[in-house]
Scaffold this motif. Structure first.
Motif, mmCIF file in Angstrom:
data_model
loop_
_atom_site.group_PDB
_atom_site.id
_atom_site.type_symbol
_atom_site.label_atom_id
_atom_site.label_comp_id
_atom_site.label_asym_id
_atom_site.label_seq_id
_atom_site.Cartn_x
_atom_site.Cartn_y
_atom_site.Cartn_z
ATOM 1 N N THR A 1 0.046 1.265 -3.783
ATOM 2 C CA THR A 1 -1.019 0.895 -4.725
ATOM 3 C C THR A 1 -1.862 2.129 -5.021
ATOM 4 O OG1 THR A 1 -2.586 0.309 -2.999
ATOM 5 C CG2 THR A 1 -1.189 -1.465 -3.831
ATOM 6 N N THR B 1 4.608 -1.425 -7.338
ATOM 7 C CA THR B 1 3.157 -1.539 -7.217
ATOM 8 C C THR B 1 2.677 -2.820 -7.883
ATOM 9 O OG1 THR B 1 1.036 -0.447 -7.625
ATOM 10 C CG2 THR B 1 2.737 -0.167 -9.306
ATOM 11 N N ASP C 1 -0.325 -2.824 -9.139
ATOM 12 C CA ASP C 1 -1.315 -2.302 -10.083
ATOM 13 C C ASP C 1 -0.661 -1.990 -11.425
ATOM 14 O OD1 ASP C 1 -3.302 -2.283 -8.076
ATOM 15 O OD2 ASP C 1 -2.519 -0.382 -7.327
#
Length: 178
Positions: free
Chosen positions: A68, A98, A100
């Motif tokens: 992340t 990820t 994100d």
């Protein structure tokens, strides 16, 4: 009474020895193909919207790393992955996932294959810590390290070296050319 305790102790040790021996024999299997648990099905999405499915890992060796942007150890993880790539082979299959947005990617990590991972991915793979690095061979999870530590990284590197005996290290290739 004392005699029965000695007999009980003797047979308990004997039984324990047999169980431990069986465990050691079963766990020391050289057959890497049958080791590890099968990966659950999942899919990831890259920046272009293309899907990457877990079934694509059914053949060959992969490193799946979960990172992340808010995690400072993830910076170390990226550096470790770059070192693994340099030591073994620039074409090493490394997949980064990820939760994100993919807009935060650092410039030194752009040559990796980055994918967005939905919540379902974390649940199916039982990701409990960030970063998490998973060594996969033929669709089976062989090794998982959570967090970044020198002992775990060395164990991961040793496991990878054992799986890639026919793939000579980059350093060896450079020496041969000279």
């Amino acid at each position: 009474m004392e005699r029965s305790i000695r007999i009980y102790t003797k047979y308990t040790r004997w039984f324990t020895g047999i169980v431990l021996s069986a465990f050691v024999l079963l766990s020391c299997s050289k057959d890497v193909e049958k080791m590890g648990k099968e990966l659950p099905e999942f899919s990831l999405i890259n920046q272009e919207g293309k899907e990457f499915k877990s079934t694509q890992m059914d053949e060959d060796i992969y490193i799946l790393s979960v990172l992340t942007n808010w995690c400072s150890p993830c910076t170390t993880e990226l550096r470790e992955l770059n070192e693994l790539r340099q030591k073994f082979n620039p074409e090493l299959n490394i997949v980064l996932a990820t939760s994100d947005s993919l807009s935060w990617l650092a410039e030194d990590s752009l040559d990796f294959r980055w994918y967005y991972a939905p919540t379902e991915f974390f649940q199916r793979l039982k990701i409990k810590a960030i970063p998490t690095r998973i060594l996969i061979k033929d669709g089976r999870e062989l090794l998982r390290i959570e967090g970044v530590g020198p002992l775990e990284c060395q164990q991961f590197e040793d496991s990878l070296a054992n799986l890639l005996p026919d793939l000579s290290r980059t350093e060896n290739k450079k020496e041969e050319k000279e």
